[in-house]
Design a protein around this motif. Sequence first.
Motif, PDB file in Angstrom:
ATOM      1  N   ILE A  50      11.528   9.615  26.165  1.00 22.15           N
ATOM      2  CA  ILE A  50      12.952   9.940  26.242  1.00 22.15           C
ATOM      3  C   ILE A  50      13.229  11.157  25.391  1.00 22.15           C
ATOM      4  CG2 ILE A  50      15.271   9.150  25.698  1.00 22.15           C
ATOM      5  CD1 ILE A  50      14.328   6.350  26.342  1.00 22.15           C
ATOM      6  N   ARG A  51      13.767  12.163  26.028  1.00 21.40           N
ATOM      7  CA  ARG A  51      14.069  13.408  25.314  1.00 21.40           C
ATOM      8  C   ARG A  51      15.577  13.496  25.133  1.00 21.40           C
ATOM      9  NH1 ARG A  51      15.135  18.495  27.336  1.00 21.40           N
ATOM     10  NH2 ARG A  51      14.808  17.699  29.444  1.00 21.40           N
ATOM     11  N   VAL A  52      16.010  13.648  23.947  1.00 19.77           N
ATOM     12  CA  VAL A  52      17.444  13.693  23.675  1.00 19.77           C
ATOM     13  C   VAL A  52      17.852  15.132  23.429  1.00 19.77           C
ATOM     14  CG1 VAL A  52      19.294  12.880  22.195  1.00 19.77           C
ATOM     15  CG2 VAL A  52      17.326  11.429  22.644  1.00 19.77           C
ATOM     16  N   THR A  53      18.746  15.612  24.231  1.00 20.31           N
ATOM     17  CA  THR A  53      19.222  16.980  24.043  1.00 20.31           C
ATOM     18  C   THR A  53      20.725  17.019  24.187  1.00 20.31           C
ATOM     19  OG1 THR A  53      18.969  17.446  26.392  1.00 20.31           O
ATOM     20  CG2 THR A  53      17.131  18.046  24.965  1.00 20.31           C
TER      21      THR A  53
END
Lengths: 269, 254
Positions: A3-6
């Motif tokens: 999961i990439r949080v941006t």
Amino acid sequence: MEIRVTSRQGKPRQVQRVDGTLSDQKFVQTESWVVVEHATCERVDFSGRKFDPLAVGPARFMECNFSRAAFRHSTLGDLGRGDGQALYRDCRFDRADMRALPHIGNARFERCSFRGTRMEGWRADRAEFIDCVFSGRMYDCRFAGRPWTDEAGATGRDHNEFHGNDFREAELDAVMFVYGIDLDAQLLPESDRYRRLDRPTERVDRVRAEIARWPDRDLRESGLLILRMVDHPGYREQRELWLDRRLFTDGQIPGLRERILAMLEQALN
Amino acid sequence: MMLGMLSVVPGLGEIAAAADMALYIYQGDYTNAALAATMFVPGGAVLALGAGAKGLRELSTFARAGAKDLGAAVEGSRVLRGLDRAGQTVHEVVSAAKAKVSGWVRGGEKAASDLADVDQWRVSGSVPESGRTISSGYTQAQLRGIVGEEAQGVADRGLGRIDSQITSAQWGAVGKERWRIWQYRGSIVHEETLAALQHRLGRDFVTYSSNNGIDFTFGGIHQIELTAAGSVGRHTRAPRSIPIDQIATYSWVK
């Protein structure tokens, strides 16, 4: 799953709404995005304000001062909702930066001053100007005698009032007067740089026909492209064409623009 | 694009919004996921804003917790849709959602900074004041669809109509550099699209953006870039690197 949080959004922008009546005061700006609708502003000082944008709907501005204000991405009148015209009467826009507001919108300017105003890329197709004063360089601006881009009829009128305007101290750099503006009803700069050509449609048609007969294909195509500068449909509704001769210099093919300018000027001889 | 189209069809908006939320979760954008979740309830965003940042923070927390997969996210959205719409507060929405998705995996750390932005929406109060911002219930996907639809409407008028708006100075520049004609045509589509969007959504809802150089800002929050279909790659690649779901497109009619 990784999961990439941006964060893809910048900081939320706020809207400052102005409605009701403001009079005899300095405008207190809390946000750069200002919306003025159903408002009457009398002798309000907007000078030096920086709008990004100012979006104006139906509103009245009487004796307001917008001097040195900056209007980024702004519209000074309705763009098509049909909810009424913005009126600017006896307002000053002197030395304002009005470069980044392509569409003026449905607005009426009466006795307003635009002295030293930075005007660039105006598309005043739905705007009316009466007895206004302009000075300084105006670049790539278009004024129209009727609201021709108003296909939905939102302005509710078939012509724009445009008379009594004083451009004598202005540099009209590639400025267009189209769709039936009466040049005699304006005060225009007198300089060898500018020409007023009568019967513009006839001239353009004749020059186009002549260019079309040129045997060299590249030259022909380049010539027709140059002619597009005065082949705007709005010129067909003009009794006279206002021509900035400087447009016809420094072309890609040496001498070609000058040649076409001469053809236009002599087309009816 | 497909979600955006669904979103403007009456009755399908919630399904699209649910899918929208799932997509955000899948992409790791939990703030937008939280916002999308509020769209399941009429006025949900207003409630969220009214209830304060805390409500959104909680909602975002559940989103941040992540989803094991897209299916789980959609399952979560079903819970939200099943709630009694009239009287629910965002806190109740959050509670129900949290109960259902408590097993979802943990998310990242950076979402906390996103939430700082959420706080600002409430603090300023300008969003509910305007009455037309996020509370209108549009999701990013819906707005992307609307922008594309309006831009296509402009492009569909044909190049002749668009070219009639090119000015003398611009034709002069085209005579020197012919590629510029597409630059000017694109500008006209943008300007006309802005007019159409302001007509449709309100001048206090949509504006040209100055944030990050993206074309349109909606409600001060959503940002949509508009470009011709053939130019998407130029926008998604560095240095611009605009996420694909923030890009609306139109096609030229020749």
